[in-house]
Design an enzyme around this catalytic site. Structure first.
Site, PDB file in Angstrom:
ATOM      1  N   CYS A 172      49.849  -5.791   5.324  1.00 61.42           N
ATOM      2  CA  CYS A 172      48.643  -5.273   4.655  1.00 61.42           C
ATOM      3  C   CYS A 172      48.901  -4.881   3.195  1.00 61.42           C
ATOM      4  O   CYS A 172      48.012  -4.357   2.532  1.00 61.42           O
ATOM      5  CB  CYS A 172      48.049  -4.111   5.433  1.00 61.42           C
ATOM      6  SG  CYS A 172      49.112  -2.668   5.485  1.00 61.42           S
ATOM      7  N   HIS A 218      35.385   0.669 -12.772  1.00 58.98           N
ATOM      8  CA  HIS A 218      34.272   0.129 -12.000  1.00 58.98           C
ATOM      9  C   HIS A 218      33.513  -0.942 -12.771  1.00 58.98           C
ATOM     10  O   HIS A 218      32.977  -1.871 -12.178  1.00 58.98           O
ATOM     11  CB  HIS A 218      33.348   1.254 -11.549  1.00 58.98           C
ATOM     12  CG  HIS A 218      33.651   1.711 -10.167  1.00 58.98           C
ATOM     13  ND1 HIS A 218      34.054   2.981  -9.867  1.00 58.98           N
ATOM     14  CD2 HIS A 218      33.652   1.039  -9.006  1.00 58.98           C
ATOM     15  CE1 HIS A 218      34.266   3.072  -8.574  1.00 58.98           C
ATOM     16  NE2 HIS A 218      34.034   1.913  -8.028  1.00 58.98           N
TER      17      HIS A 218
HETATM   18  C1  PEP Z   1      51.470  -0.440   1.021  1.00 59.57           C
HETATM   19  O1  PEP Z   1      52.225   0.465   0.683  1.00 59.57           O
HETATM   20  O2  PEP Z   1      51.766  -1.653   0.950  1.00 59.57           O
HETATM   21  C2  PEP Z   1      50.120  -0.130   1.530  1.00 59.57           C
HETATM   22  C3  PEP Z   1      49.341  -1.052   2.051  1.00 59.57           C
HETATM   23  O3  PEP Z   1      49.680   1.149   1.396  1.00 59.57           O
HETATM   24  P1  PEP Z   1      49.202   1.819   0.010  1.00 59.57           P
HETATM   25  O4  PEP Z   1      49.096   0.720  -1.008  1.00 59.57           O
HETATM   26  O5  PEP Z   1      47.904   2.465   0.332  1.00 59.57           O
HETATM   27  O6  PEP Z   1      50.298   2.785  -0.262  1.00 59.57           O
END
Ligand code: PEP
Ligand code: MG
Length: 616
Positions: free
Chosen positions: A527, A216
């Site tokens: 994502c 942090h």
């Molecule tokens: C991924 O696997 O790309 C994702 C977005 O999920 P996490 O990083 O939370 O596993």
């Protein structure tokens, strides 16, 4: 001789790291750590060794248990008041995610379990500071054993909380330094409290002997715009008082730099300020390419102890809200009402934008403290949807909380993690329908959310046509997709160089996913971290993707780069990149030919070790 040399080599390497340049005393030593907050600083180095250390507290017992309990209570009260004061002081300057550390400390200090453990230890006859050390270390060890990098680094936060309590127990409040001029501050362990207690104008950069890039304190230094280097192995006594350069990009520190080096870095400092002004110019605009192709830039959120998230007006919504972190920080499963409260605050913060909430993704590297899962291969085991389908009770509570939270705001989409088969989706869909009916019975106004699945298990690539008939959208999790496609643990430093985000097969998979989604008219978002990587973002848009979800810190850079590039250029880049056999190095070369200077400067933190490349 070989054995002997191997032993001596270790000693020499250590001595050099400690600043004993005994081979060439004239060569300017370079000290290396982890670049935790970007930027360059030039100025006097100040080594601060005034922090009391929890590890200096040794076993001591007491006959006056009541007095020690009283001291602990007073220390906790002082610490709570202190966190409140610091939070208020920084409130105007920083975003909520960065301030979350003070909320986390407050939350932990108010937590009955921690207080009871401390009291119980004193009750056994230990002095308050010794009790504190033992309890803090046992909590920190629990976090340190977790394989998730984010959670492992929370061990550091627990230790910092212990240090703060120690200050108040010993009544040795961290002195607020008055430096005659701004300094490069070197500390044994950088804490959020140090950053908050020293006026920002007095800190050119911070260097910490301990700590990692996601602590942090590191998050806070990034939010404050102070260059930071963590995990530095050096003898700080030798640095103090010298003129130094701190390179927060490469994680290098140059004490007593040569005139040439100083000149070079001074130029970098001015280039850097030019660059950030450039990037800020597009930050408030909608994301689009130079020729007007609108790109949705969304936010990845939820990786914070804070239950709410800062409102980011400049994004098109939340593309991934990771719900598991609040489950991980509690002592038991959060109730439906607790979850409802949390989800509603996120949905209402983005009331006129889309919010994609992912259902619980635990297992793998994210084990709940109150539900330990012991497996030989956790990443291939009881993870994400596999866990929630086996616990429909937990799943239904979460789904109902999400649906109830969305009533009247109507911006919720639900995303399912780690789906690897159609059957899993069908089973989950039945439970979603059940939760919807239950909420609908009590609140007929509840709207049906959009339902999507993550594409992060390679099997999904080949069953996308079946999925397309069932889901409203998909979201590609490149972090896990890369891990499973390349059979390389995303958290293992030993194989980190094999975890190649631009590996040709990752790019080929991304192309395949896009064209299948297009053929089936299925909305798709990215994502994973690739979407926020400057080169990754350009490549993905070149491949045809128009929705990217990323961390706040990458939004302005990605928007700027998109605004500089035409769709045609990006398509050419993607076409070229798809032909490269070696992934990263060759793909970067293709990208550089597109936008040399800006791209290099922006991607430097992600892709290179040396900032000097900016000058090429
Ligand atoms: C991924 O696997 O790309 C994702 C977005 O999920 P996490 O990083 O939370 O596993
Ligand atoms: Mg994932």
């Amino acid at each position: 001789m070989v054995t002997l040399s191997a032993q001596i080599a270790v000693l020499i390497a250590h001595a050099i790291a400690q600043g004993h340049g005994f081979f060439d005393d004239n060569a300017a030593p370079v000290i290396r750590g982890i670049g935790a907050s970007t930027g360059v600083a030039i100025g006097p180095i100040w080594w601060d060794n005034t922090q009391p250390d929890l590890s200096d507290v040794f076993p001591a017992s007491t006959l006056d248990v009541a007095r020690e309990q009283e001291m602990l209570t007073v220390a906790i009260e002082h610490a709570l008041a202190d966190f409140k004061r610091m939070r208020k002081k920084l409130d105007l300057e920083l975003n909520k995610d960065a301030l979350a550390i003070f909320d986390l400390f407050t939350h932990l200090l108010n937590d009955p379990m921690l207080r009871n453990d401390l009291k119980a230890q004193i009750q056994k006859g230990d002095k308050a500071d010794w009790a504190l050390r033992q309890v803090v270390e046992s909590y920190a060890n629990r976090f340190a054993k977790m394989s998730d990098v984010y959670l492992r680094e929370r061990a550091q936060d627990i230790k910092e909380l212990g240090q703060r309590l120690l200050f108040f127990l010993h009544d040795t409040e961290y002195p607020i330094h008055e430096f005659n001029e701004p300094v490069i501050l070197v500390v044994r362990e950088l804490t959020a409290s140090i950053l908050a207690s020293i006026p920002k104008e007095q800190l050119l950069a911070v260097v910490s002997l301990e700590g990692a890039a996601n602590s942090h304190a590191a998050i806070l230094s990034r939010a404050m715009g102070i260059p930071a280097v963590m995990g530095v192995n050096t003898n700080p006594e030798l640095l103090s008082g010298k003129l130094g350069i701190v390179d927060g990009y490469s994680g290098e520190i140059f004490p007593d730099p040569s005139q040439e080096l100083l000149l070079e870095y001074r130029e970098l400092v001015s280039e850097e300020s030019e660059l950030s002004q450039m990037v800020e110019s597009t930050a408030d605009l909608e994301a689009a390419t130079k020729d007007g192709q609108r790109i949705q830039v969304m936010l990845n959120a939820g990786l914070s102890a804070d239950t709410s998230i800062s409102i980011n007006k400049n994004v098109d919504g939340v593309g991934l809200y990771r719900t598991e972190i609040s489950f991980l920080l509690q002592q038991q499963f959060p109730s439906e009402e607790e979850q409802l409260h949390q989800y509603r605050s996120v949905l209402s913060a983005y009331s006129n934008k889309r919010v994609v909430m992912r259902t619980l993704d635990i297992g793998g590297d994210k084990a709940l403290p109150y539900l330990p899962i012991d497996e030989d291969n956790p990443f291939l085991g009881w993870r994400g949807i596999r866990f929630t389908l086996d616990h429909p009770d937990i799943f239904l509570i979460q789904l109902r909380a999400m649906l109830r939270a969305s009533i009247g705001i109507d911006n919720l989409s639900i995303l399912l993690p780690m789906v690897s088969s159609v059957q899993e989706f069908d089973d989950a869909a039945t439970l979603i329908e059940q939760a919807y009916q239950e909420v609908h019975d009590a609140h007929p106004e509840v709207k049906k959310p959009q339902i999507g699945v993550m594409i992060e298990v390679p099997s999904m690539l080949y069953i996308l046509p079946f999925m397309a008939e069932r889901v409203d959208f998909v979201s590609v999790g490149t972090n896990d997709l890369t891990q499973y496609l390349l059979a390389v643990d995303r958290n293992n430093a030993q194989v980190a160089d094999i975890y190649e985000t631009l590996h040709p097969s990752v790019l080929a998979a991304m192309k395949h996913i896009f064209s299948t989604c297009q053929a089936y008219d299925l909305p798709v978002c990215i994502c994973g971290e690739l979407a926020g990587d400057p080169i990754g973002a350009l490549l993905l848009v070149g491949l045809g993707y128009d929705t990217l979800s990323m961390n706040t810190s990458n939004v302005a850079k990605v928007k700027y780069l998109l605004a500089q590039s035409s769709l045609d250029e990006l398509k050419q880049l993607a076409d070229k990149a798809l032909m490269q056999p070696y992934g990263k190095p060759s793909t970067i070369k293709c990208a550089i030919s597109l936008r040399p200077k800006v791209l290099l400067a922006l991607s430097v933190q992600v892709n290179f070790n040396s900032y000097f490349l900016v000058l090429l």
